[in-house]
Design a protein around this motif. Structure first.
Motif, PDB file in Angstrom:
ATOM      1  N   THR A  36       2.420  -7.810   0.881  1.00  0.00           N
ATOM      2  CA  THR A  36       3.752  -7.758   0.278  1.00  0.00           C
ATOM      3  C   THR A  36       4.524  -6.619   0.916  1.00  0.00           C
ATOM      4  O   THR A  36       4.014  -5.506   1.066  1.00  0.00           O
ATOM      5  CB  THR A  36       3.655  -7.541  -1.244  1.00  0.00           C
ATOM      6  N   TYR A  37       5.761  -6.922   1.300  1.00  0.00           N
ATOM      7  CA  TYR A  37       6.618  -5.922   1.950  1.00  0.00           C
ATOM      8  C   TYR A  37       7.881  -5.696   1.124  1.00  0.00           C
ATOM      9  O   TYR A  37       8.401  -6.601   0.468  1.00  0.00           O
ATOM     10  CB  TYR A  37       7.017  -6.372   3.357  1.00  0.00           C
ATOM     11  N   ARG A  60       3.694   5.550  -5.893  1.00  0.00           N
ATOM     12  CA  ARG A  60       3.497   5.551  -7.341  1.00  0.00           C
ATOM     13  C   ARG A  60       2.458   6.591  -7.758  1.00  0.00           C
ATOM     14  O   ARG A  60       2.629   7.297  -8.758  1.00  0.00           O
ATOM     15  CB  ARG A  60       3.060   4.167  -7.807  1.00  0.00           C
ATOM     16  N   THR A  61       1.392   6.707  -6.978  1.00  0.00           N
ATOM     17  CA  THR A  61       0.278   7.593  -7.352  1.00  0.00           C
ATOM     18  C   THR A  61       0.432   9.005  -6.796  1.00  0.00           C
ATOM     19  O   THR A  61       0.206   9.990  -7.507  1.00  0.00           O
ATOM     20  CB  THR A  61      -1.051   7.001  -6.833  1.00  0.00           C
ATOM     21  N   ASN A  62       0.881   9.107  -5.542  1.00  0.00           N
ATOM     22  CA  ASN A  62       0.875  10.402  -4.862  1.00  0.00           C
ATOM     23  C   ASN A  62       2.260  10.955  -4.559  1.00  0.00           C
ATOM     24  O   ASN A  62       2.379  12.053  -4.008  1.00  0.00           O
ATOM     25  CB  ASN A  62       0.082  10.288  -3.552  1.00  0.00           C
ATOM     26  N   GLU A  69       0.833  -1.211   0.000  1.00  0.00           N
ATOM     27  CA  GLU A  69       0.000   0.000   0.000  1.00  0.00           C
ATOM     28  C   GLU A  69       0.864   1.256   0.000  1.00  0.00           C
ATOM     29  O   GLU A  69       0.562   2.234  -0.699  1.00  0.00           O
ATOM     30  CB  GLU A  69      -0.922  -0.007   1.228  1.00  0.00           C
ATOM     31  N   ASP A  70       1.968   1.228   0.775  1.00  0.00           N
ATOM     32  CA  ASP A  70       2.893   2.373   0.792  1.00  0.00           C
ATOM     33  C   ASP A  70       3.481   2.614  -0.591  1.00  0.00           C
ATOM     34  O   ASP A  70       3.580   3.761  -1.051  1.00  0.00           O
ATOM     35  CB  ASP A  70       4.038   2.126   1.780  1.00  0.00           C
TER      36      ASP A  70
END
Length: 744
Positions: free
Chosen positions: A660-661, A585-587, A579-580
């Motif tokens: 996933t990390y 990638r987006t923000n 999520e990070d």
């Protein structure tokens, strides 16, 4: 993605495979037109062994073949850097077995080891095919270019090689950033290139102290040979070593190691009238002193007159009392007193007698005491003030000038570079009477003298000693010639050690394996660095625990600039969830991430402004993973296994969320170790019972433990380690000369 790691040998391997297409029983001449039959085979079955030079000498490959295939391969990379070459061995073996040839991609981040394995493997296969190592594929006349990664942080190295009549006639380095990274490149350019041309061989030993630059030149030349139509694997003609022994006698003082403290010891002894011989393993003098800005110098008269109207500029008592409180013991109070109160006068001595020059006060303040604004000074650059690198002004010329002055004091005074001390010489009563050493060409030297000063720079370059005394290895800023030789020599003479557990001299953090290829752009490398250095993401230790202010042992009070030195194994993982990463990638990066850069070890890129989408974040992480800077795991259990930590610790640290990390490694970079031989106020090496070994001395990083404390960062004021080279060097040189004079 471009496979830079195969640049040196890609064409060579293709040519070698063509040479394989023959029956060795019918002909020993390689031919593209002869194809093997299944019955005849390519190889003569058996086991073959060859060695090649990686980062260090002695990468060994052993191959077992049947008539048509490689059935087994063993790689001995034990002399390579454990975290780089050692970690690549399994991957390289897998690639070889899959490719069934030396035409493999290699392992990202282990260029030198990969290339050495390819070379040695091809040598084995040539033996199995009956191809003579004396035969060379013709090269075309002309000038050809080759590019390879080297020591530089911001660009690869490019060399142009001129061929005439099948020989190399000229090698020019046309692009490099090695010289912007430090002063070691010059010795590779001045020494390595002429030896390659003279021998017409790429088997020339790398220049000690400039190994990576030497190997960069080697790999560029190999690529140019291939570009000229040749086969670079055929240009590794063995260069025989000499077996002579040279005996040198009659010296008053022998200095082992000609880094900063060694040069200053040499000069002080010469100024006292002693005859002096200096031994330096590297191809240049100066050691790691050339990667410092300058020394602490408390109330130097030279600096007072230039910059403070002749007045004191710092309270020496405050510095001394703070120092004593930090180490928590008065056991070495007399030595620490010298380190503080003679720091200014020692600098003045070398300014007055040997022409050293320094810039003004206030350029570098104290790390921990804001009031100490004029604690240390900076070496002056050359006359036009243009010769600077990432580690300050180029300063080797100042040390060279000082040695020229010292040599002029007695015609017998002499020092040799590329001469490696191996052991002390003792008489029948166990008294030190000299030093054994070996020159780069194999010549053995026996050097006899009345006193010996050990100045080899600590043990940062010795993995065994790092693990024994400090529990882990650490990345390095400078060279790794400082391999503990002096400390081991002192121990062999009965000397004791002191504060060997003082933490290494760390001021810098970065990813552990800098990407010196163009697999990422400079801006992409900057983003990878920011992901490792940011302070707003969860940090996990090698034990799987959260690393943060509450874990940093005493550093808040001590004000250490790089708290990572207190982390287990001097490193930690900055962990991102999927999520990070999707958010980056987006923000884009956060404010903290967009301002996270490495002091000194920037690779030239620019970070995007916070909030700017990082659309290529997946590529950055993928390359980071290839270079062993990033660990990707699909669960907490997988991440714990990859880190080697307790899963329950990691589960608690990450909140138990399975996703996933991406664990980006933040590693510490050290200038030197600190603990060393126990010495007294005269710099005499002490025995376990506290008595001095009268004619044996230790200076610099071979003795700085006396100013520090086990388990703590080295005294963190700023410039004191470099100051110690001046103080200990002056004392040891003076005292050694006096002992030698008394022995006459």
């Amino acid at each position: 993605m471009k496979k830079v790691l195969s640049i040196v040998l890609a064409l060579a391997m293709c040519l070698s495979l063509a040479a394989c297409a023959q029956n060795p029983k019918e002909s020993t001449e390689p031919s593209d037109s002869v194809k093997p039959t299944e019955e005849a085979g390519i190889y003569t079955p058996g086991t073959y062994t060859a060695t090649a030079r990686g980062h260090e000498d002695g990468v060994q490959v052993t191959v077992t073949v049947d008539a048509n295939s490689i059935t087994d391969v063993t790689l001995d990379v034990s002399k390579e850097t454990e975290s780089i070459g050692g970690a690549a061995a399994d991957k390289l073996k897998s690639q070889i077995m899959d490719a069934q040839s030396a035409e493999i991609d290699g392992v990202s981040g282990a260029t030198e080891t990969s290339n050495a394995v390819k070379m040695a493997l091809q040598d084995c296969l040539n033996q199995a095919m009956g191809v003579s190592s004396d035969e060379k594929t013709p090269v075309a006349d002309g000038t050809y270019s080759g590019t390879a990664p080297s020591f530089g942080l911001t660009s690869q190295m490019t060399c142009e090689v001129t061929f005439e009549g099948g020989k190399m006639t000229d090698i020019q380095v046309t692009e490099e950033s090695d010289s912007a990274t430090g002063e070691w490149f010059a010795s590779a350019q001045e020494l390595f290139i002429p030896r390659v041309l003279e021998s017409q061989s790429l088997a020339v030993d790398a220049i000690t102290g400039a190994t990576t630059s030497s190997n960069g030149i080697r790999n560029c030349v190999a690529a140019a040979i291939d570009a000229a139509g040749g086969d670079s694997s055929q240009w590794y003609t063995e260069i025989p070593k000499k077996t002579d022994t040279v005996k040198l006698e009659g010296y008053d003082v022998i200095v082992v190691g000609m880094g900063g403290s060694g040069v200053l010891s040499y000069c002080a002894a010469a100024e006292q009238g002693a005859t002096v011989f200096g031994i330096e393993a590297a191809g240049k003098i100066g050691g790691d002193s050339v990667c410092t800005y300058g020394p602490m110098a408390i109330n130097s008269q030279y600096l007072k007159d230039l910059y403070n109207n002749g007045e004191d500029y710092i309270n020496a008592d405050d510095v001394y009392n703070t120092w004593m409180e930090y180490v928590g013991s008065d056991e070495k109070a007399d030595v620490i007193h010298e380190a503080v109160y003679n720091s200014g006068s020692a600098l003045d001595y070398y300014v007055d007698n040997f022409g050293f020059e320094f810039e003004g006060m206030g350029l570098l303040g104290s790390f921990v005491v804001p009031e100490w604004t004029k604690l240390w000074c900076v070496y002056s650059a050359d006359d036009d003030n243009t010769s600077w690198n990432i580690l300050g002004p180029n300063k080797t010329f100042q040390f060279t000038r000082a040695l020229e002055t010292a040599n002029a004091m007695n015609e017998k005074n002499e020092y040799m570079t590329e001469l490696t001390a191996t052991s002390l010489i003792f008489d029948d009563d166990g008294k030190v009477i000299g030093v054994n050493a070996q020159y780069y060409d194999g010549t053995t030297y026996e050097i006899y003298g009345k006193t010996v000063i050990l100045a080899t720079g600590g043990f940062l370059g010795n993995d065994d000693m790092m693990n024994e005394y400090l529990g882990s290895t650490v990345s390095t800023i400078g060279d790794t010639v400082n391999d503990g030789t002096g400390i081991q020599m002192g121990i062999s003479a009965g000397g004791a050690t002191y504060m060997m557990g003082t933490l290494p001299m760390v001021h810098i953090s970065q990813v552990p394996h800098l990407i010196r290829t163009d697999d990422l752009t400079a801006d992409q490398k900057a983003i990878l660095t920011a992901l490792a250095l940011t302070t707003d993401q969860k940090m996990i230790t090698t034990e799987g625990n959260v690393w943060g202010n509450e874990n940093q042992s005493g550093t808040e009070d001590e004000g250490i600039t790089v708290e990572i030195v207190y982390a287990p194994d001097y490193m930690y993982y900055v962990v991102y969830s999927q999520e990070d990463i999707d958010n980056i990638r987006t923000n884009g990066l956060t404010e903290a991430q967009a301002n996270a850069t490495s002091q000194f070890l920037s690779q030239g890129g620019t970070l995007p402004a916070a909030g700017t989408p990082v659309e290529d974040i997946d590529q950055i992480l993928q390359v980071g993973e290839e270079y062993q800077n990033v660990i990707k795991a699909d669960s907490i259990a997988d991440l714990a296994a990859a880190i080697g930590c307790d899963e329950s610790n990691l589960t608690e640290a990450l909140g138990g969320v399975d996703t996933t990390y991406y664990a980006v490694i933040c590693d510490s970079y050290a200038y030197a170790t600190v603990g060393g031989l126990d010495v007294d106020v005269n710099m005499n090496v002490l025995r376990e019972d506290g008595t001095p070994i009268e004619n044996l001395f230790a200076v610099g990083q071979d003795s700085e433990g006396v100013c520090n404390a086990d388990g703590k960062a080295y005294t963190p004021w700023g410039g004191q380690a470099q100051s110690w080279t001046f103080v200990s060097g002056q004392i040891a040189g003076t005292q050694a000369a006096a002992v030698a004079a008394a022995a006459e």
